[in-house]
Design an enzyme around this catalytic site. Structure first.
Site, mmCIF file in Angstrom:
data_model
loop_
_atom_site.group_PDB
_atom_site.id
_atom_site.type_symbol
_atom_site.label_atom_id
_atom_site.label_comp_id
_atom_site.label_asym_id
_atom_site.label_seq_id
_atom_site.Cartn_x
_atom_site.Cartn_y
_atom_site.Cartn_z
ATOM 1 C CB CYS A 85 129.485 57.841 12.565
ATOM 2 S SG CYS A 85 131.141 58.402 12.171
ATOM 3 C CG ASP A 483 83.994 64.557 14.247
ATOM 4 O OD1 ASP A 483 82.968 63.994 13.852
ATOM 5 O OD2 ASP A 483 84.159 64.983 15.407
ATOM 6 C CG ASP A 687 86.380 61.591 15.363
ATOM 7 O OD1 ASP A 687 85.456 61.298 14.588
ATOM 8 O OD2 ASP A 687 86.336 62.554 16.146
#
Length: 794
Positions: A85, A483, A687
């Protein structure tokens, strides 16, 4: 060529005829484009091309320097019963002109549609309706009462079981050596309402599927039970002097068991979306607004930015805002996963949906409606739950051919048994068993159920998994690259070392703090914070004077003092036994300040070393990653001394210092080229490229919106311990997907051959089919027991 369409492509950024010409040339280079003409006045391109080329057309426009505006919407769907479906609705929606991508989620019964701006939503709803299902816009859909629907399903199940039970009793009695059966007319009266009243839903759905030219689970059930019911009528009508064995009980029990399975499935699906409902329940409906010193209760929709809102003790914050007056604490557990209340006072930010503690607060409204943190969280979780994991593509391909393949196997079973000399009765019953046991429901639910449960429980603990691809890739991560500043460290300097010469540490801090009174410099704040932590009283400062680029001097308690850097130390040509210690701290990347008494001669009183403080959970996060067999790397733009000091303190495997923002992504790409799956953790704008380049980007809470947008996973708190937790829940969810797909396939791989071989009767097949969906959902719901750091088996 296939699916040729003529449509208008909206284009933004064109300013002159040469722009239109550039776009037209770019579009004409896309393969199989039959016609392309650009109208500068309407900012549209009329294109005739196969639908499959839409992505290439968009890319061509972007490469030419322009943009194509897109929009997304969510549809509530009704009438789906299995994976086929969902596939049929996707194919129907993709045929609508201007639709780019479609993702239909069987578990949540929603469709996420990405399309060209201006595409009519009515066309989407019409396409779903023509396919035999119902659809409505998510925002426009009337609120459905899931409990009422569950009650109706439960009533149907109870009635079906009560009517089918007497039909099964003779069969059970036969196992005890008693041979008797109900009169045929009693069996007929019990089975007929089950078949055509309680089972009417299967006929309706099967008819819609046939009209759309495809099949689904309801078609299999309708055909199988109708065959059993019809065979019983035939045997009853042709019997002469005895009551033959009839199969009314098989048809009735199959329908009762399938209804039971669907009811249990609905209950389980509701539990998988519990996280969204819990978040939505956090939204208060009314707020207390402060106008000219008078309090008035208003609906949330009546609030505007900068309105002042009164939040009493124990109430939920109705908006995102800034505290103007009052002191209290906020319980943000359901929003950020933070278990402890957070102190709030003037100037602090508060989040709508959090619970106010014991104090009365006045809050200035800074965000409303869809722009609040809570609304964004809900959108992220909904998007993740609506998305498809890459592995789902395989499931979709299987589901697309599943029902036709089962119908073929059932026909082969019927023909095979007849050719083998079996009676029509026996051949038909075996074919019915094939039809009944083959249920694609479990296949369709295996992946979305696990994703909904996994993303939901993660959100409760402050981990927002934004897309299913990140969830699937995270289980393979072998290296986590961090970082430094703002991720593993607080980003705020503090005093990390003190050294004294003819003075005590507390006196050193008192004098240094006195010189820094009134300064807003980050290093000055670090000195004042350190003095405050020790409860030191600072003497008054007189004749204060800034020394440009070197420090500050002034009189403290009648003493001429200076606090400055290495340049001031060298200018005064001072010597000190602390010089060797200063060299060692400089090698660690520390910032130094000398406290000097400017007498005759000047002398050094002490040395202060400043550094970025490690976050409380940083060491635990690295240790947890190591326990999971994952390496940790530090990629920082800071100097080698500072980066290496953090790396040593945390036990990080590899440290990369002096890395420019643009080169962070290159480091990540180098690891990926080596065949290593990488997760990047960061919080700043610099970043974002690395987060996007990594297999999995993880943005720290409290970071920039750019970082959060680039990342696949967002942590609502700046706690590094959530990084291994995010990878852990991703791995568990991935295992659940694998387990679910195994169970979904194994039921059919084992059950269909057994049914075709005549080793399963239709009732056992119906029970197995119902059990397959329930087992898949129940297995997914085990994820709800997960907590960060848990090492339980899953």
């Amino acid at each position: 060529m296939s699916n040729l369409q003529t449509f208008d492509l909206p284009i933004r950024g064109m300013t002159c005829a040469s722009c239109a010409g550039r776009v037209e040339r770019a579009l004409s280079r896309v393969p199989e484009v039959q016609q392309s003409s650009v109208n500068l006045a309407t900012e549209q391109a009329r294109i005739t091309a196969p639908r499959e080329r839409l992505d290439e057309l968009l890319t061509a426009v972007e490469q030419a320097g322009y943009s194509v505006p897109l929009q997304s919407l969510e549809l509530n769907l009704g009438g789906m019963t299995c994976a086929s479906c969902a596939g049929r609705i996707e194919r129907a929606l993709l045929k609508v002109t201007g639709v780019r991508r479609v993702s239909v989620n069987l578990a949540s019964e929603r469709a996420h549609v990405e399309m060209l701006e201006g595409t009519a939503s009515a066309a989407l709803i019409a396409a779903v309706t023509d396919a035999g299902y119902t659809a409505s816009l998510l925002d426009a859909a009337p609120a459905r009462d899931p409990q009422a629907a569950l009650r109706r399903e439960r009533l149907a199940v109870i009635l079906a079981l009560l009517l089918a039970a007497p039909l099964v009793v003779p069969m059970l009695a036969e196992w005890a050596g008693l041979h008797w059966m109900l009169p045929a007319w009693v069996q007929f009266l019990l089975a007929t309402p089950v078949q055509f009243v309680l089972g009417a839903r299967f006929y309706r759905a099967a008819w819609k599927a046939l009209k759309a030219g495809s099949g689904n689970m309801d078609l299999l059930v309708a055909l199988g039970t109708s065959a059993g019911y019809g065979l019983s009528l035939y045997l009853w009508a042709t019997a002469e002097h005895h009551v033959p064995h009839l199969y009314f009980e098989a048809s009735a029990v199959v329908i009762a068991l399938v209804l039971l399975g669907k009811y249990l499935e609905s209950r389980a699906k509701r539990q998988t979306s519990a996280a969204i409902r819990a978040l939505e329940a956090l939204r208060p409906e009314r707020a207390t607004r402060l106008v000219d010193g008078r309090e008035e209760e208003v609906a949330i929709a009546a609030l505007r930015l900068d309105d002042r809102v009164v939040v009493r003790p124990g109430e939920r914050f109705p908006v995102d805002g800034e505290v103007l007056d009052g002191h209290s604490q906020a319980d943000e557990a359901l929003i950020s996963g933070e278990s402890l209340p957070v102190a709030k006072g003037p100037g602090d930010r508060v989040t709508g949906g959090a619970i106010n503690g014991e104090g009365r607060l006045i809050v200035r409204t800074t965000a409303l409606g869809g722009e609040t943190v809570l609304a964004r969280i809900i959108r992220l979780v909904e998007d993740a739950q609506a998305a498809k994991a890459p592995i789902q593509k395989l499931v979709d391909r299987v589901s697309a051919v599943f029902v036709p393949a089962v119908l073929l196997i059932a026909l082969l079973t019927l023909g095979g048994w007849l050719l083998a000399g079996a009676s029509l009765e026996q051949a038909l019953i075996n074919a019915v068993a094939v039809l009944v046991i083959a249920c694609p429901c479990a296949l369709g639910l295996a992946t979305p159920a696990a994703i909904m449960a996994g993303t939901g429980v993660a959100a409760r603990h402050g981990i927002l998994i934004k897309d299913a691809e990140a969830l699937e890739l995270a289980h393979k991560v072998a290296v986590v690259a961090f970082d430094k500043t703002g991720t593993l460290t607080s980003g705020q300097p503090r005093i990390v070392h003190l050294a004294c010469d003819n003075i005590e540490e507390n006196e050193l801090l008192r004098l240094a703090g006195a010189l820094q009174q009134g300064s807003e410099h980050p290093l000055a704040r670090a000195v004042l914070d350190a003095a405050g932590e020790r409860g030191l009283t600072l003497p008054p400062l007189a004749a204060s004077q800034a020394l440009a680029g070197r420090g500050i001097r002034g009189e403290v308690a009648g003493r001429a003092l200076a606090l400055g850097n290495q340049r001031l130390f060298d200018e005064l040509q001072l010597g000190s036994p602390l010089r060797q210690q200063a060299t060692a701290w400089e090698a660690e990347g520390r910032t130094l300040s000398w406290l000097i008494e400017q007498g005759q001669p000047a002398r050094v009183l002490g040395l202060l070393a400043f550094g970025d403080s490690l976050k409380a959970g940083a060491a635990a996060a690295v240790a947890a990653l190591r326990d999971q067999g994952i390496e940790s790397h530090l990629i920082s733009g800071d100097n080698a001394g500072s980066a290496n000091a953090v790396g040593r303190a945390l036990g990080i495997d590899q440290v990369h210092a002096h890395v420019l923002p643009a080169d962070k992504a290159a480091h990540v790409a180098a690891l990926k080229r080596a065949g290593i799956s990488v997760a990047m953790v960061g919080d700043g704008i610099n970043d974002a490229p690395a987060l996007a380049a990594a297999d999995v980007g993880i943005a720290m809470g409290g970071g920039t919106d750019v970082a959060m947008h680039a990342a696949g996973i967002t942590l609502m708190r700046g706690d590094p311990r959530l990084v291994p937790a995010a990878l852990e829940i991703s791995r568990r969810t991935w295992r659940k997907i694998q387990q679910n797909l195994f169970w979904a396939f194994i039921y059919n791989l084992v059950g269909i051959p057994l049914a075709a071989a005549g080793l399963l009767n239709p009732m056992v097949a119906g029970a197995a089919m119902a059990l397959s969906s329930v087992s898949v959902l129940s297995n997914a719901l085990l994820l709800n027991t997960w907590k960060p750091g848990m090492e339980q088996r899953s």
